[in-house]
Motif scaffolding. Structure first.
Motif, PDB file in Angstrom:
ATOM      1  N   VAL A   1      82.419 109.487 112.061  1.00 34.93           N
ATOM      2  CA  VAL A   1      81.918 109.616 110.552  1.00 34.93           C
ATOM      3  C   VAL A   1      80.582 110.360 110.697  1.00 34.93           C
ATOM      4  N   VAL A   2      79.839 110.079 111.485  1.00 33.09           N
ATOM      5  CA  VAL A   2      78.171 110.387 111.423  1.00 33.09           C
ATOM      6  C   VAL A   2      78.166 111.594 112.386  1.00 33.09           C
TER       7      VAL A   2
ATOM      8  N   GLN B   1      69.131 112.183 114.777  1.00 33.74           N
ATOM      9  CA  GLN B   1      70.449 111.523 115.624  1.00 33.74           C
ATOM     10  C   GLN B   1      70.557 109.977 115.600  1.00 33.74           C
TER      11      GLN B   1
ATOM     12  N   GLN C   1      68.763 107.875 113.708  1.00 34.10           N
ATOM     13  CA  GLN C   1      69.185 107.363 112.272  1.00 34.10           C
ATOM     14  C   GLN C   1      70.606 107.540 111.931  1.00 34.10           C
ATOM     15  N   ARG C   2      71.483 108.557 112.637  1.00 34.37           N
ATOM     16  CA  ARG C   2      72.905 108.447 112.208  1.00 34.37           C
ATOM     17  C   ARG C   2      73.519 107.412 113.051  1.00 34.37           C
TER      18      ARG C   2
ATOM     19  N   LEU D   1      73.357 104.256 111.231  1.00 36.96           N
ATOM     20  CA  LEU D   1      74.075 104.208 110.198  1.00 36.96           C
ATOM     21  C   LEU D   1      75.311 104.047 110.486  1.00 36.96           C
ATOM     22  N   ALA D   2      75.774 104.558 111.699  1.00 31.24           N
ATOM     23  CA  ALA D   2      77.282 104.204 112.484  1.00 31.24           C
ATOM     24  C   ALA D   2      77.470 102.729 112.435  1.00 31.24           C
TER      25      ALA D   2
ATOM     26  N   LEU E   1      70.471 114.841 105.391  1.00 35.87           N
ATOM     27  CA  LEU E   1      70.914 113.286 105.513  1.00 35.87           C
ATOM     28  C   LEU E   1      71.305 112.892 104.217  1.00 35.87           C
TER      29      LEU E   1
ATOM     30  N   GLU F   1      74.558 113.766 103.530  1.00 41.08           N
ATOM     31  CA  GLU F   1      75.667 113.050 104.245  1.00 41.08           C
ATOM     32  C   GLU F   1      75.801 111.740 103.721  1.00 41.08           C
ATOM     33  N   MET F   2      74.925 110.912 103.390  1.00 46.07           N
ATOM     34  CA  MET F   2      74.831 109.542 102.801  1.00 46.07           C
ATOM     35  C   MET F   2      75.569 109.647 101.504  1.00 46.07           C
TER      36      MET F   2
ATOM     37  N   LEU G   1      79.007 109.783 102.347  1.00 39.24           N
ATOM     38  CA  LEU G   1      79.560 108.574 103.308  1.00 39.24           C
ATOM     39  C   LEU G   1      79.797 107.488 101.970  1.00 39.24           C
TER      40      LEU G   1
END
Lengths: 290, 335
Positions: free
Chosen positions: B123-124, B141, B143-144, B147-148, B175, B178-179, B182
């Protein structure tokens, strides 16, 4: 790779390994090199030579050591005592260091001082103080009901004295390591569903391992060479190799044998350290594979 | 019921010795919404997030998720996802183990553990880096991964404390998108803390603007931008020009894009209000011009105008700055 070798290869990466190029400032290192040669390398060489030449050339001194169970017992006792001292020191020092990271600056200062003040006091004075405190008519036994508890001339006496001496050596590296651990990681772990105790053991403790290992090494190796404390607080069963060496040197004047004992201690300690560095990959524990 | 949990903060007060970090805050976040707590540093936005997460115990007031009071529930039993500004990845664990951590705490094992960790990393977009340690990753990366790790256990609410502030602008914008994606895909509630008004405007369904431990105004980005209730809100979000209001204690807010600049002597559009001014600075922005003018009172006013047209202002021009009254907003002067 020397500086010359690096300049000989124009294609070599910019990062040079080995010796940096010395300019005149480099000469400032000479006093220390000279000092180390004079007080460490030369005497060690002399000790090594003497162990094989005194009273006559050969390996007599070493054979004497390995043929007598008494001497071997002393060696084993030395390592067992140092191991116990390390264990107790770490058990006491770990929570103490942890508390220091939590305390306010004022209390951190107080805790630091409490560790350091004994450190600044003469070892001899402190050891004699322990004799007064621990003997049958000492402070401890006066306060305890019933017959006096033997705390002197035995292993507990040696442990108490040595642990107190070694505590700063355990607390300072551990505190330094723990101070660098981000406590917010514990919060993150709790947010992800870990109970506080679990978060501590799975997140905080592993990150503290390098500090604990450094403390353990420092305490263990220093403990091997103790002489005054076990001599004053221990009994005939608690003789450590340092005492034996002194005895052989000044008591019976077997300088060659005393030298052999020193060499054996050095070799066994070095061997143990090498074994430890094989078993424990500190770099992995530090979490960075750089 | 949506996949997102509703969050209710009622009358929360947080007092630290002699400072009031939160002063009677009440906030309702409907399930599935993307809500941003916006404010300057020291406004109490992070404290409020800490109270919702359970890291900060409120002096008084209550917090409920899906109607269930969790004020006394410890953080590890709240089951909320959390992302920190400083990532808070466990440095001694691989990316994979970091993401697996919350699942293992929930006794997920074997194949399910494996698929869910892999899914979260997909997902990330970090599936390929599962075996790395955090120190081997870039900030974005890391922070991703965080997030995961925060979504892998399917929390109904995801709390984020300035998650993008440590990243550079480009990465931050990437990001942000991306958020948003998400949030759309997961359908869970996002409570996002930031001091960056632009970030708040682009990302949120609703914004709660905090100041000195109180919510100054809460509403959609459009509401806060177009109809600020106070001078503070108007100045905090976007650029704004302030003119004296008709009544005492009020000011008139006009956004730069609603201002026009005409040469002296040109006739004004009907009903427009206007001030005489001198053009001081003209900056070409590509999409238009940023024109800074000085009123006779000495006040500086900023307008955004088209870069082409019959009247392109130049520095030194005598001009008229004007706007349609409907585009201005009267707000209380709380400065």
């Amino acid at each position: 790779m020397t500086a010359e070798a690096a300049t000989a290869e124009p294609a070599a990466p910019a990062v040079r390994r080995g010796l940096p190029r010395l300019d005149r400032w480099g000469l400032l290192v000479l006093p220390l090199v000279g000092f180390l040669l004079a007080v460490l390398v030369w005497p060690l060489t002399a000790v090594l030579l003497r162990s094989f030449t005194d009273p006559e050339p050969g390996v007599e001194n070493y054979l004497a050591f390995f043929h007598s169970p008494v001497y071997l017992d002393v060696l084993v006792n030395t390592f067992v005592t140092a191991g116990l001292v390390t264990l107790v020191t770490l058990l006491l020092g770990f929570p103490y260091s942890y508390l220091m990271t939590l305390a306010s600056p004022f209390w951190r200062g107080v805790l630091m001082l409490a560790v350091l003040v004994p450190f600044w006091t003469s070892l001899l004075v402190r050891t004699f103080a322990w004799v007064l405190i621990l003997r049958d008519t000492g402070v401890v036994n006066e306060l305890l009901p019933g017959p006096p508890v033997p705390l002197l001339r035995n292993l507990p006496g040696v442990l108490i004295g040595m642990v107190q001496v070694m505590l700063p050596f355990a607390v300072l590296p551990m505190y330094a390591a723990m101070r660098g651990i981000d406590r917010r990681l514990l919060q993150a772990a709790e947010g992800l569903g870990a109970r506080p105790a679990f978060a501590f053991w799975r997140i905080y403790a592993p990150l503290a391992v390098p500090g604990v290992a450094a403390s353990a090494l420092l305490v263990f190796v220093s403990s091997l060479g103790f002489y005054v404390t076990p001599a004053l607080l221990g009994g005939p069963k608690n003789i450590m190799i340092g005492e034996l060496i002194v005895q052989q040197l000044s008591g019976v004047l077997r300088w060659g044998f005393a030298s052999a004992l020193a060499v054996i201690l050095l070799v066994v300690t070095g061997g143990l350290l090498m074994l430890m560095s094989r078993l424990v990959d500190l770099r992995r524990l530090l979490g960075g594979a750089r | 019921m949506s996949d997102g949990g509703s969050v209710d903060v009622r009358g929360v007060v947080k007092r630290y010795r002699d400072t009031l970090a939160l002063d009677d805050v009440t906030l309702h976040v409907p399930g599935g919404e993307f809500v941003t707590l916006l404010g300057a540093s020291g406004s109490g936005k992070s404290t409020l997030l800490g109270v919702i997460a359970g890291f900060t115990e409120p002096t008084s007031g209550s917090v409920a998720v899906d109607g269930r009071d969790i004020t006394k529930v410890p953080p590890y039993r709240r089951g909320l996802g959390m992302v920190f500004q400083h990532y808070a990845l466990f440095p001694h664990m691989t990316v994979w183990d970091n993401v697996a951590f919350p699942l293992r705490r929930r006794r997920v094992r074997g194949d399910e553990l494996r698929t869910r960790v892999e899914q979260a990393l997909e997902v990330v977009g970090l599936g390929a880096l599962a075996k790395r340690l955090p120190a081997q990753l870039s900030g974005g990366q890391q922070q991703r991964v965080a997030l995961a790790r925060a979504i892998v256990f399917r929390p109904r609410v995801l709390l984020m404390d300035e998650p993008l502030s440590a990243l550079d602008k480009r990465l931050r914008e990437q990001l942000q998108l991306e958020m948003k994606r998400l949030h759309r895909e997961l359908g869970i509630t996002f409570v996002f803390v930031t001091h960056d008004q632009e970030e708040a405007l682009t990302m949120s369904d609703r914004i709660a603007l905090l100041r000195d431990g109180r919510i100054v105004q809460a509403g959609t980005p459009e509401e806060l931008y177009e109809r600020p209730s106070s001078r503070y809100t108007a100045e905090f979000l976007g650029e704004s020009n302030l003119f004296p209001g008709r009544d005492a204690g009020t000011v008139l807010v006009v956004r730069p894009e609603h201002l026009g600049v005409l040469p002296q002597g040109e006739s004004l559009p009907q009903d427009h209000e206007a001030y005489d001014c001198d053009v001081r600075e003209v900056v070409y922005l590509g999409s238009g011009l940023r024109v800074e003018v000085e009123l006779r009172s000495g006040q500086r006013v900023v307008a955004r105008t088209a870069a082409r047209g019959p009247h392109v202002p130049k520095p030194g021009d005598s001009a008229i700055v004007h706007w349609h009254p409907e585009t201005s907003v009267v707000v209380s002067d709380d400065e």
